[in-house]
Design a protein around this motif. Structure first.
Motif, PDB file in Angstrom:
ATOM      1  N   GLY A  35       0.816  -1.215   0.000  1.00  0.00           N
ATOM      2  CA  GLY A  35       0.000   0.000   0.000  1.00  0.00           C
ATOM      3  C   GLY A  35       0.845   1.258   0.000  1.00  0.00           C
ATOM      4  N   PHE A  36       2.122   1.110   0.394  1.00  0.00           N
ATOM      5  CA  PHE A  36       3.033   2.261   0.463  1.00  0.00           C
ATOM      6  C   PHE A  36       3.850   2.315  -0.825  1.00  0.00           C
ATOM      7  CE2 PHE A  36       3.478   1.387   5.325  1.00  0.00           C
ATOM      8  CZ  PHE A  36       2.185   1.853   5.534  1.00  0.00           C
ATOM      9  N   SER A  87       2.847 -15.612   3.518  1.00  0.00           N
ATOM     10  CA  SER A  87       4.248 -15.196   3.435  1.00  0.00           C
ATOM     11  C   SER A  87       5.080 -16.218   2.681  1.00  0.00           C
ATOM     12  CB  SER A  87       4.841 -15.026   4.832  1.00  0.00           C
ATOM     13  OG  SER A  87       6.241 -14.807   4.705  1.00  0.00           O
ATOM     14  N   VAL A 154     -10.090  -4.128   1.151  1.00  0.00           N
ATOM     15  CA  VAL A 154      -9.580  -5.396   1.691  1.00  0.00           C
ATOM     16  C   VAL A 154      -9.354  -5.349   3.202  1.00  0.00           C
ATOM     17  CG1 VAL A 154      -8.445  -5.967  -0.485  1.00  0.00           C
ATOM     18  CG2 VAL A 154      -7.130  -4.896   1.321  1.00  0.00           C
TER      19      VAL A 154
HETATM   20  C1  FMN Z   1      -3.907  -3.846   2.624  1.00  0.00           C
HETATM   21  C2  FMN Z   1      -2.491  -4.274   2.816  1.00  0.00           C
HETATM   22  C3  FMN Z   1      -1.451  -3.357   2.601  1.00  0.00           C
HETATM   23  C4  FMN Z   1      -0.116  -3.740   2.786  1.00  0.00           C
HETATM   24  N1  FMN Z   1       0.886  -2.845   2.539  1.00  0.00           N
HETATM   25  C5  FMN Z   1       2.200  -3.253   2.649  1.00  0.00           C
HETATM   26  C6  FMN Z   1       3.274  -2.368   2.303  1.00  0.00           C
HETATM   27  O1  FMN Z   1       3.080  -1.219   1.907  1.00  0.00           O
HETATM   28  N2  FMN Z   1       4.543  -2.847   2.415  1.00  0.00           N
HETATM   29  C7  FMN Z   1       4.809  -4.124   2.841  1.00  0.00           C
HETATM   30  O2  FMN Z   1       5.976  -4.513   2.908  1.00  0.00           O
HETATM   31  N3  FMN Z   1       3.814  -4.975   3.201  1.00  0.00           N
HETATM   32  C8  FMN Z   1       2.516  -4.566   3.089  1.00  0.00           C
HETATM   33  N4  FMN Z   1       1.499  -5.416   3.414  1.00  0.00           N
HETATM   34  C9  FMN Z   1       1.816  -6.694   4.062  1.00  0.00           C
HETATM   35  C10 FMN Z   1       2.288  -7.808   3.154  1.00  0.00           C
HETATM   36  O3  FMN Z   1       1.613  -7.796   1.898  1.00  0.00           O
HETATM   37  C11 FMN Z   1       2.047  -9.153   3.860  1.00  0.00           C
HETATM   38  O4  FMN Z   1       2.588  -9.143   5.174  1.00  0.00           O
HETATM   39  C12 FMN Z   1       2.583 -10.321   3.071  1.00  0.00           C
HETATM   40  O5  FMN Z   1       1.989 -11.486   3.567  1.00  0.00           O
HETATM   41  C13 FMN Z   1       4.101 -10.420   3.168  1.00  0.00           C
HETATM   42  O6  FMN Z   1       4.527 -11.498   2.388  1.00  0.00           O
HETATM   43  P1  FMN Z   1       6.052 -11.948   2.333  1.00  0.00           P
HETATM   44  O7  FMN Z   1       6.461 -12.320   3.738  1.00  0.00           O
HETATM   45  O8  FMN Z   1       6.037 -13.126   1.388  1.00  0.00           O
HETATM   46  O9  FMN Z   1       6.822 -10.812   1.791  1.00  0.00           O
HETATM   47  C14 FMN Z   1       0.179  -5.064   3.192  1.00  0.00           C
HETATM   48  C15 FMN Z   1      -0.861  -5.986   3.395  1.00  0.00           C
HETATM   49  C16 FMN Z   1      -2.175  -5.608   3.196  1.00  0.00           C
HETATM   50  C17 FMN Z   1      -3.271  -6.628   3.391  1.00  0.00           C
END
Ligand code: FMN
Length: 175
Positions: A35-36, A87, A154
């Motif tokens: 989202g960032f 993850s 979401v």
């Molecule tokens: C709505 C929403 C926004 C998110 N925004 C971010 C973000 O900006 N940066 C980030 O690193 N994770 C963000 N996340 C979290 C990751 O998508 C999430 O923890 C993911 O399962 C990480 O997967 P990984 O461990 O395989 O990298 C967001 C999750 C959601 C549901």
């Protein structure tokens, strides 16, 4: 200005668009919902994404040369659940979706043709729980105009795979 202190309320009003960021390094693929993210320079054009220090994607991005930023719409709900709710530490996300390798081995998601490939050049850690990765868009794909999935769409549906406060503890005894 009527003074209050409720940044979450202001941010909820902004209701930013979500993307899926993918990357690859050292034979590993990774990706998560983000989202960032924002364009952060016009000339030269630059794009920034912030990755949580808790995430598998962050650890892979640290050594990556490229990253892909995929636009997602409501039709990508299953992908948003996969990339935002699980993850890479425990799930092979790329066994559960269609993709092809792009420059630098970055996985390009078949379902998301509106995509920007970034050559990553800087990372900026200001001590927060996310790190800013900045890249130059070097290639794009367009699937036409889409209505993005936004935070509010979401918020009650996907629990992030990692809490931003988590920190993986490496096993220093492993050989
Ligand atoms: C709505 C929403 C926004 C998110 N925004 C971010 C973000 O900006 N940066 C980030 O690193 N994770 C963000 N996340 C979290 C990751 O998508 C999430 O923890 C993911 O399962 C990480 O997967 P990984 O461990 O395989 O990298 C967001 C999750 C959601 C549901």
């Amino acid at each position: 200005m009527r003074e209050t202190h409720d940044p979450d309320a202001v941010l909820a009003t902004m209701n930013g668009a979500l993307v899926i960021v993918t990357t690859a390094s050292n034979g590993q693929r990774a990706g998560c919902v983000v989202g960032f993210h924002v364009q952060c320079s016009i000339e030269p054009i630059r794009y920034a994404v912030w990755l949580s220090k808790a995430n598998h994607t962050y650890r892979v991005a640290l050594f990556a040369t490229h990253m892909a930023v995929h636009a997602v719409s409501s039709e990508h709900r299953a992908l948003v659940e996969l990339f935002g709710g699980t993850s890479g530490d425990t799930t092979d996300k790329f066994a559960a979706c269609e993709w092809s390798p792009g420059t630098g081995g970055v996985p390009l998601l078949a379902e998301c043709p509106t995509v920007m490939l970034l050559a990553r050049h800087t990372a900026w850690d200001d001590g927060g729980d996310h790190v800013c990765f900045v890249g130059t868009p070097i290639a794009t794909g367009s699937g036409g105009r889409i209505e993005p999935v936004r935070l509010a769409d979401v918020a009650d549906l996907v629990d992030a795979g990692h809490d931003a406060r988590e920190r993986p503890v490496p096993d220093l005894t492993a050989s």
